[in-house]
Design a protein around this motif. Structure first.
Motif, PDB file in Angstrom:
ATOM      1  N   ALA A  87       0.744  -0.887  -0.062  1.00  0.00           N
ATOM      2  CA  ALA A  87      -0.314  -0.025  -0.231  1.00  0.00           C
ATOM      3  C   ALA A  87       1.090   1.132   0.175  1.00  0.00           C
ATOM      4  O   ALA A  87       1.931   1.484   0.425  1.00  0.00           O
ATOM      5  CB  ALA A  87      -0.806   0.334   1.323  1.00  0.00           C
ATOM      6  N   PHE A  88       0.442   2.711  -0.057  1.00  0.00           N
ATOM      7  CA  PHE A  88       1.428   3.661  -0.487  1.00  0.00           C
ATOM      8  C   PHE A  88       0.104   5.183  -1.046  1.00  0.00           C
ATOM      9  O   PHE A  88      -1.133   4.551  -0.609  1.00  0.00           O
ATOM     10  CB  PHE A  88       1.705   3.561  -1.451  1.00  0.00           C
ATOM     11  CG  PHE A  88       1.292   3.264  -2.905  1.00  0.00           C
ATOM     12  CD1 PHE A  88       0.376   4.481  -3.904  1.00  0.00           C
ATOM     13  CD2 PHE A  88       0.665   2.070  -3.600  1.00  0.00           C
ATOM     14  CE1 PHE A  88       0.184   4.189  -4.659  1.00  0.00           C
ATOM     15  CE2 PHE A  88      -0.227   1.927  -4.553  1.00  0.00           C
ATOM     16  CZ  PHE A  88      -0.219   3.072  -5.790  1.00  0.00           C
ATOM     17  N   PRO A  89       0.730   6.193  -0.313  1.00  0.00           N
ATOM     18  CA  PRO A  89       0.291   7.477   0.206  1.00  0.00           C
ATOM     19  C   PRO A  89       0.153   7.608  -1.986  1.00  0.00           C
ATOM     20  O   PRO A  89       1.115   7.766  -2.079  1.00  0.00           O
ATOM     21  CB  PRO A  89       0.792   8.109   0.769  1.00  0.00           C
ATOM     22  CG  PRO A  89       2.262   8.338   1.124  1.00  0.00           C
ATOM     23  CD  PRO A  89       2.136   6.201   0.178  1.00  0.00           C
ATOM     24  N   ALA A  90      -0.922   8.405  -1.848  1.00  0.00           N
ATOM     25  CA  ALA A  90      -0.647   9.099  -3.499  1.00  0.00           C
ATOM     26  C   ALA A  90      -1.066  10.435  -3.378  1.00  0.00           C
ATOM     27  O   ALA A  90      -2.336  10.960  -2.315  1.00  0.00           O
ATOM     28  CB  ALA A  90      -1.556   8.545  -4.380  1.00  0.00           C
ATOM     29  N   THR A  91      -0.238  11.409  -3.536  1.00  0.00           N
ATOM     30  CA  THR A  91      -0.963  13.060  -3.247  1.00  0.00           C
ATOM     31  C   THR A  91      -1.406  13.900  -4.584  1.00  0.00           C
ATOM     32  O   THR A  91      -1.268  13.508  -5.933  1.00  0.00           O
ATOM     33  CB  THR A  91       0.120  13.892  -2.953  1.00  0.00           C
ATOM     34  OG1 THR A  91       0.560  13.431  -1.257  1.00  0.00           O
ATOM     35  CG2 THR A  91      -0.320  14.983  -2.247  1.00  0.00           C
ATOM     36  N   PRO A 108       3.986  10.035  -5.916  1.00  0.00           N
ATOM     37  CA  PRO A 108       4.419   9.136  -6.966  1.00  0.00           C
ATOM     38  C   PRO A 108       3.665   8.826  -7.794  1.00  0.00           C
ATOM     39  O   PRO A 108       2.079   8.565  -7.381  1.00  0.00           O
ATOM     40  CB  PRO A 108       5.171   9.168  -6.804  1.00  0.00           C
ATOM     41  CG  PRO A 108       4.787   8.179  -5.221  1.00  0.00           C
ATOM     42  CD  PRO A 108       3.613   9.541  -4.861  1.00  0.00           C
ATOM     43  N   ASP A 109       3.019   8.514  -9.409  1.00  0.00           N
ATOM     44  CA  ASP A 109       2.790   7.467  -9.916  1.00  0.00           C
ATOM     45  C   ASP A 109       3.516   6.043 -10.719  1.00  0.00           C
ATOM     46  O   ASP A 109       2.561   5.369 -10.216  1.00  0.00           O
ATOM     47  CB  ASP A 109       2.539   8.617 -11.276  1.00  0.00           C
ATOM     48  CG  ASP A 109       4.009   8.263 -12.730  1.00  0.00           C
ATOM     49  OD1 ASP A 109       4.241   8.175 -11.666  1.00  0.00           O
ATOM     50  OD2 ASP A 109       3.553   9.193 -13.570  1.00  0.00           O
ATOM     51  N   ASP A 110       4.344   6.425  -9.787  1.00  0.00           N
ATOM     52  CA  ASP A 110       5.426   4.915 -10.118  1.00  0.00           C
ATOM     53  C   ASP A 110       4.808   3.818  -9.681  1.00  0.00           C
ATOM     54  O   ASP A 110       4.485   2.465 -10.295  1.00  0.00           O
ATOM     55  CB  ASP A 110       6.987   4.528  -9.524  1.00  0.00           C
ATOM     56  CG  ASP A 110       7.597   6.042 -10.509  1.00  0.00           C
ATOM     57  OD1 ASP A 110       7.385   6.245 -11.877  1.00  0.00           O
ATOM     58  OD2 ASP A 110       8.878   6.236  -9.815  1.00  0.00           O
ATOM     59  N   PRO A 111       3.793   3.815  -8.054  1.00  0.00           N
ATOM     60  CA  PRO A 111       3.621   2.757  -7.620  1.00  0.00           C
ATOM     61  C   PRO A 111       2.186   1.676  -8.906  1.00  0.00           C
ATOM     62  O   PRO A 111       2.169   1.186  -8.868  1.00  0.00           O
ATOM     63  CB  PRO A 111       3.424   3.002  -6.440  1.00  0.00           C
ATOM     64  CG  PRO A 111       4.031   4.232  -6.059  1.00  0.00           C
ATOM     65  CD  PRO A 111       4.185   4.943  -7.511  1.00  0.00           C
ATOM     66  N   ASP A 135       1.087   4.792 -24.002  1.00  0.00           N
ATOM     67  CA  ASP A 135       1.199   5.034 -22.415  1.00  0.00           C
ATOM     68  C   ASP A 135       0.079   6.274 -22.136  1.00  0.00           C
ATOM     69  O   ASP A 135       0.982   7.294 -22.424  1.00  0.00           O
ATOM     70  CB  ASP A 135       2.489   5.138 -22.506  1.00  0.00           C
ATOM     71  CG  ASP A 135       3.077   5.292 -21.008  1.00  0.00           C
ATOM     72  OD1 ASP A 135       1.841   5.055 -20.435  1.00  0.00           O
ATOM     73  OD2 ASP A 135       3.876   5.586 -20.794  1.00  0.00           O
ATOM     74  N   VAL A 136      -0.819   5.960 -21.484  1.00  0.00           N
ATOM     75  CA  VAL A 136      -1.240   6.850 -20.739  1.00  0.00           C
ATOM     76  C   VAL A 136      -0.753   7.138 -19.277  1.00  0.00           C
ATOM     77  O   VAL A 136      -1.058   6.463 -18.614  1.00  0.00           O
ATOM     78  CB  VAL A 136      -2.962   5.894 -20.592  1.00  0.00           C
ATOM     79  CG1 VAL A 136      -3.840   7.694 -20.109  1.00  0.00           C
ATOM     80  CG2 VAL A 136      -3.075   6.456 -22.517  1.00  0.00           C
ATOM     81  N   ASP A 137      -1.310   8.428 -18.894  1.00  0.00           N
ATOM     82  CA  ASP A 137      -0.528   8.057 -17.676  1.00  0.00           C
ATOM     83  C   ASP A 137      -1.322   8.120 -16.769  1.00  0.00           C
ATOM     84  O   ASP A 137      -2.755   8.981 -16.893  1.00  0.00           O
ATOM     85  CB  ASP A 137       0.403   9.534 -17.628  1.00  0.00           C
ATOM     86  CG  ASP A 137       1.687  10.735 -18.077  1.00  0.00           C
ATOM     87  OD1 ASP A 137       2.592   9.543 -18.598  1.00  0.00           O
ATOM     88  OD2 ASP A 137       1.183  11.726 -18.474  1.00  0.00           O
ATOM     89  N   PRO A 138      -1.212   7.758 -15.745  1.00  0.00           N
ATOM     90  CA  PRO A 138      -2.174   7.678 -14.615  1.00  0.00           C
ATOM     91  C   PRO A 138      -2.468   8.612 -14.146  1.00  0.00           C
ATOM     92  O   PRO A 138      -1.938  10.293 -14.090  1.00  0.00           O
ATOM     93  CB  PRO A 138      -1.347   6.992 -13.005  1.00  0.00           C
ATOM     94  CG  PRO A 138      -0.319   6.431 -13.633  1.00  0.00           C
ATOM     95  CD  PRO A 138      -0.310   7.253 -15.028  1.00  0.00           C
ATOM     96  N   HIS A 139      -4.013   8.964 -13.677  1.00  0.00           N
ATOM     97  CA  HIS A 139      -4.672  10.417 -14.179  1.00  0.00           C
ATOM     98  C   HIS A 139      -6.326  10.010 -13.011  1.00  0.00           C
ATOM     99  O   HIS A 139      -6.356   9.131 -13.077  1.00  0.00           O
ATOM    100  CB  HIS A 139      -5.190  11.113 -14.865  1.00  0.00           C
ATOM    101  CG  HIS A 139      -5.409  10.013 -15.914  1.00  0.00           C
ATOM    102  ND1 HIS A 139      -5.193   9.322 -16.934  1.00  0.00           N
ATOM    103  CD2 HIS A 139      -7.211   9.884 -16.307  1.00  0.00           C
ATOM    104  CE1 HIS A 139      -6.354   8.558 -17.475  1.00  0.00           C
ATOM    105  NE2 HIS A 139      -7.926   9.123 -17.230  1.00  0.00           N
TER     106      HIS A 139
END
Length: 206
Positions: A87-91, A108-111, A135-139
């Protein structure tokens, strides 16, 4: 070319931007209830997918296997796959743009990219958005209608409300029933829970 957040619609009807979604289509996504209050008002008015159910979310993979093919071995494989990711935080602190689309940028979007990569490596015949968008960026889509002036106004409003941080602790498998996207299964991150995926209720956009 259709945008990934075009409104899902039955196969007999074109989606709002030409992206048809048939009943039984599934997707993997991350629900973000911490962010939803910030964007709910704008999504309800200007995100065409919001009319088909769901809170704020980031798509991990769309489309995934048809619901009829998500059997016990597939569920077990998904459980193991997501359990291997912590699990991870996303801001969410800023907006980004695709043509005609305003979205929040997860950092970050790497995870999130790693989750998508892991699913595609196991099911290579199901690339994101059928492989047609690259390749669509996470959004997190906020608006895919309304035009540039509306998007600028939304971005100015959101600038006063951000940043917002959410904890990403699970991935949802959601299914389209012909009218709405509905939560079906939830796969926790970073756990080897022997009980496997948990059931989920409600609706959730893709």
């Amino acid at each position: 070319m259709p945008h990934p957040e075009a409104a899902p619609a039955p196969a007999s009807e074109p989606a709002a931007e030409g992206w048809p979604t048939a009943p039984g289509t599934t997707a993997l996504s991350v629900s973000l209830p911490e962010v939803d209050p910030v964007v709910r008002h704008w999504r309800a008015r200007y995100d065409t997918a919001a009319a088909h159910g769901g809170t704020a979310h980031v798509t991990v993979l769309y489309p995934f296997l048809h619901r009829d093919r998500v059997d016990a071995p597939v569920r077990a494989a998904l459980r193991r796959l997501f359990a291997a990711h912590a699990a991870f935080p996303a801001t969410f602190a800023r907006c980004g743009r695709f043509p005609g689309v305003l979205y929040l940028v997860p950092e970050p979007d790497d995870p999130l990219r790693a989750l998508t990569k892991a699913v595609v490596e196991q099911w290579p015949h199901h690339p994101p958005y059928g492989g047609v968008l690259g390749d669509v960026d996470p959004h997190l889509t906020v608006a895919n209608s309304g035009g540039e002036a509306v998007h600028a106004a939304i971005e100015a409003d959101l600038a006063r409300r951000l940043p917002v941080t959410a904890r990403v602790a699970a991935v949802d498998l959601v299914a389209y029933d012909g009218r709405r996207w509905r939560q079906w299964l939830r796969f926790p991150l970073g756990t080897d829970d022997a009980d496997g995926a948990t059931g989920a209720t409600g609706t959730h956009g893709s």
